[in-house]
Each structure stands twice: as C-alpha cells, then as structure tokens.
Design an enzyme around this catalytic site. Sequence first.
Site, PDB file in Angstrom:
ATOM      1  N   ARG A 110     -10.954  -1.074   8.581  1.00  0.00           N
ATOM      2  CA  ARG A 110     -10.228  -1.239   9.845  1.00  0.00           C
ATOM      3  C   ARG A 110     -10.228   0.048  10.663  1.00  0.00           C
ATOM      4  O   ARG A 110      -9.963   1.126  10.129  1.00  0.00           O
ATOM      5  CB  ARG A 110      -8.775  -1.667   9.578  1.00  0.00           C
ATOM      6  CG  ARG A 110      -8.653  -3.048   8.974  1.00  0.00           C
ATOM      7  CD  ARG A 110      -7.235  -3.336   8.521  1.00  0.00           C
ATOM      8  NE  ARG A 110      -7.139  -4.682   7.952  1.00  0.00           N
ATOM      9  CZ  ARG A 110      -7.441  -4.994   6.694  1.00  0.00           C
ATOM     10  NH1 ARG A 110      -7.835  -4.044   5.846  1.00  0.00           N
ATOM     11  NH2 ARG A 110      -7.330  -6.240   6.267  1.00  0.00           N
ATOM     12  N   HIS A 134     -14.448  -4.415   9.833  1.00  0.00           N
ATOM     13  CA  HIS A 134     -15.823  -4.662   9.374  1.00  0.00           C
ATOM     14  C   HIS A 134     -16.815  -4.837  10.524  1.00  0.00           C
ATOM     15  O   HIS A 134     -17.679  -5.716  10.501  1.00  0.00           O
ATOM     16  CB  HIS A 134     -15.870  -5.873   8.454  1.00  0.00           C
ATOM     17  CG  HIS A 134     -15.191  -5.679   7.140  1.00  0.00           C
ATOM     18  ND1 HIS A 134     -14.995  -4.437   6.579  1.00  0.00           N
ATOM     19  CD2 HIS A 134     -14.669  -6.590   6.255  1.00  0.00           C
ATOM     20  CE1 HIS A 134     -14.379  -4.576   5.404  1.00  0.00           C
ATOM     21  NE2 HIS A 134     -14.169  -5.861   5.188  1.00  0.00           N
ATOM     22  N   HIS A 141     -20.050  -6.018   0.088  1.00  0.00           N
ATOM     23  CA  HIS A 141     -18.806  -6.772  -0.087  1.00  0.00           C
ATOM     24  C   HIS A 141     -18.996  -7.949  -1.054  1.00  0.00           C
ATOM     25  O   HIS A 141     -18.509  -9.060  -0.803  1.00  0.00           O
ATOM     26  CB  HIS A 141     -18.299  -7.276   1.260  1.00  0.00           C
ATOM     27  CG  HIS A 141     -16.815  -7.398   1.357  1.00  0.00           C
ATOM     28  ND1 HIS A 141     -16.081  -8.143   0.463  1.00  0.00           N
ATOM     29  CD2 HIS A 141     -15.919  -6.883   2.239  1.00  0.00           C
ATOM     30  CE1 HIS A 141     -14.802  -8.089   0.796  1.00  0.00           C
ATOM     31  NE2 HIS A 141     -14.677  -7.322   1.879  1.00  0.00           N
ATOM     32  N   ASP A 191      -5.573  -4.249  -2.133  1.00  0.00           N
ATOM     33  CA  ASP A 191      -6.478  -4.073  -1.008  1.00  0.00           C
ATOM     34  C   ASP A 191      -6.347  -2.598  -0.645  1.00  0.00           C
ATOM     35  O   ASP A 191      -5.781  -2.223   0.370  1.00  0.00           O
ATOM     36  CB  ASP A 191      -6.095  -4.986   0.154  1.00  0.00           C
ATOM     37  CG  ASP A 191      -7.174  -5.066   1.224  1.00  0.00           C
ATOM     38  OD1 ASP A 191      -8.193  -4.362   1.089  1.00  0.00           O
ATOM     39  OD2 ASP A 191      -6.997  -5.822   2.200  1.00  0.00           O
ATOM     40  N   GLN A 250     -13.158   0.954  -1.607  1.00  0.00           N
ATOM     41  CA  GLN A 250     -12.110  -0.052  -1.444  1.00  0.00           C
ATOM     42  C   GLN A 250     -12.125  -0.977  -2.662  1.00  0.00           C
ATOM     43  O   GLN A 250     -13.183  -1.442  -3.100  1.00  0.00           O
ATOM     44  CB  GLN A 250     -12.353  -0.864  -0.171  1.00  0.00           C
ATOM     45  CG  GLN A 250     -11.219  -1.801   0.210  1.00  0.00           C
ATOM     46  CD  GLN A 250     -10.119  -1.125   1.001  1.00  0.00           C
ATOM     47  OE1 GLN A 250     -10.288   0.008   1.457  1.00  0.00           O
ATOM     48  NE2 GLN A 250      -8.993  -1.802   1.166  1.00  0.00           N
ATOM     49  N   GLU A 253     -16.021  -1.728  -3.169  1.00  0.00           N
ATOM     50  CA  GLU A 253     -16.730  -1.493  -1.909  1.00  0.00           C
ATOM     51  C   GLU A 253     -16.859   0.003  -1.602  1.00  0.00           C
ATOM     52  O   GLU A 253     -16.044   0.560  -0.856  1.00  0.00           O
ATOM     53  CB  GLU A 253     -15.993  -2.184  -0.772  1.00  0.00           C
ATOM     54  CG  GLU A 253     -15.674  -3.653  -0.999  1.00  0.00           C
ATOM     55  CD  GLU A 253     -14.650  -4.172  -0.009  1.00  0.00           C
ATOM     56  OE1 GLU A 253     -14.822  -3.931   1.213  1.00  0.00           O
ATOM     57  OE2 GLU A 253     -13.664  -4.786  -0.437  1.00  0.00           O
TER      58      GLU A 253
END
Length: 379
Positions: free
Chosen positions: A91, A116, A188, A266, A305, A336
């Site tokens: 983000r 993304h 991803h 997350d 991530q 990620e």
Amino acid sequence: MTFPVKQAVLKILEPERFRGEMDGKPVGLFLLRNSRGMVACISNYGAKIEQLIVPDRDGRLADVVLGYDSLEAAAGGSPSMGAFIGRYAGRIKNAVFDLRGTAYRLNANNGPHCLHGGIKGSRFQVFDAVQHNDSSVEMTYVFSDGEEGFPGTLALRLMYSVTEANELVIDYEALALDSPTVASFTSHAFFNLNGESSGSALGHEVTIYADRYFAMSEDLVATGELLPVEHTALDFREPTVLDTRVRGNQAPDVAPSSTEWVEGYDSCYLVYRPDEGTGLALAARVSAPGSGRVMEVWSTEPAMQFYTGLLPQQPLPGGPGKSGLAYFQQQGLCFEPQGCPNAPNCPAFPSSVHEPGQSRTGRTLYRFVSGPDRSGSDR
C-alpha cells in the site's frame, strides 16, 4: 494431461484451457519441469503461478499452491493469487507520493490507498512470454509513463525457472527508461504444503528470520517506523505452529498455548541479514507436519510480507479453485519478499526511486527441501 505419481495419477493443468486473448494480446500457460517430477504452471496473464507440484516426505507429488484451472476462472478469481505484483507492491498511503517536488496522484483501489500497483497493476496485465527450454520461461511487460498515475516508463523482464534442487526461482530486472520512477515487486503465491484443496493452513509451522517488523496504521499502511518483534505475536524467530496463535475457527473460550490470540497475519518484516549484504538471505521456513513438506524462502529483497488472511469464514474473491471448491482465507499462506512498504512516503526507508538508465534486479526462490532426496546446497 496427466503425470504418473507412484500408485496415483496427478492431473497437470491443461494449457489449452488457458489459451485466449486479452487486451489484444495472446495468453497461454507455460509448463516448467525438472527431472525429479517438480512442475510449475505459469500463465502470462498476471505472470501467475497457477500450479506447483512438489514431493512430500515419501516422494508423493501434490499441488501446493492455490489457483485456477482456466483463463476464465483466473480472470474472474482472486486477482493477486499467484501473481507477480508491480509497479509497487503493498500500500502507498493515500495513493500519493512526492518525487523531486512533484506530487503524483495514483489510482486508489484499497480505500484511499493504492494497493499492488493500482486498479490495473501487473496482476491484471498480459505479459509477453517466451519459453526458452523445459525448465524456464521469460516474461516482459513495459509500464508506460503515467500508468496508474506512476511517473516514468519502466521495462520489466521476469524469468521463472525450476531447478534440479526442487526450487522455483523468480528473477527480475526493471529498467527506468525516460524519467525517475519508483518500483517494488513481489510474488503473491498462496501456499498450502498439504495440498491446495486440504483446507486450513493453520497447522503449518512457520519461522521468519527477522527481529524487526514495519509498524502499520489501522488500515495496514506502513508508518515509517520499525519495531522489535520480541514479546509480540509477530515473533516467529523460533518455529511456531500457526494455530497456537491464530484463532481461526476455534471457540472464543479456547485459550492459546503461548500468547494472546490474533485473528491472522498481514504483516511486513525486515529480513535479517547477518552480513548486511544484498545477496540471497533466508527470509522464512515453513513446514507442514501432515505431508512432511518443507519450503524455504530465499530472497535479495529487504522486506517480506507474511499474509494468512484475517477472516477464516470469508471466501476469497472469485469462483471455485482447481479442485472445484471455494477458497477461504487462511487456507493459503503468502510469503512476499519485496521492497520496503510505502517507501515513497517514508524517508527513513531505503529509496525506491530509479533514475533513467538505472535497473533494479531481484531474485526470490522457493526451495522445497523435503522429499526422499534432500540434495541442493544453500547458496
């Protein structure tokens, strides 16, 4: 198309079901193999990993990524699933950043933020693709100046390969062509090492090689601060089974074994690098006790991530997956590797700016070290 596996038959995705045209460009599915039975099926729509077949502790092969069995299903499915993400992973706060005194307004697609790469980032784009041999495919895409609001033309070259050490290797190079721009990329894929249709992934054991994580606002935007993982539920420096921390579908009155319950993860981590270099570093290790499969995540990227999803009762967007079943959050785990989140708005982070003529390169590999033959040394 089928592939023999001991006393069973494992179905490999059919390239014919992925043939088509989108935005005037041809789409297909590319099958990569090694001599040990590993198969990766990659679509050039979003450069998506649609299938990844690897052995378990006894050599039995299974598909360990969530995905779809046709182009129609992939186009209507969860947009990030298996995709190569760009022009900027994660983000960007309020879908705006300043570069050399000019404010660039991006397309917002996650509340007020740009996630993304925006409304039609690379996960929605058709890459040009050439398969060089049985074990690798090269894909390219050029981000145009102003695409999704980002400045500058950026040429991306991406290579997927499988190795004899049962690794899926992702190499990329992004070259700024005409003016300064920003970039950060990631893969991803949603992994379930017990098999893509096996249900919850919360029985997996996870290690993340990081002692700091990126502080996030309530809406999951990096604030610019790094915090220690010690004494938090984000500490995965020791192997941890997820369902000892993540509530999942457990009853509210069931007590966690180690720390307070969390709804899921997350979260973004700063990967530990003992030599402070820029080469491959071990970012994570995940194992599935049921199958005995073990996956290591190695990358040149500074951050990673970790995503489980936060709502186990909520289905992922789109229709059913390859097995005809709907996918739900926490049935797949995402690791990620990427650049620092929201770096264009966080001066303390390493710069994400690329000057004309400057290339950004990266490598991520997912190494499967389980199975009857554990050859393949660390590198």
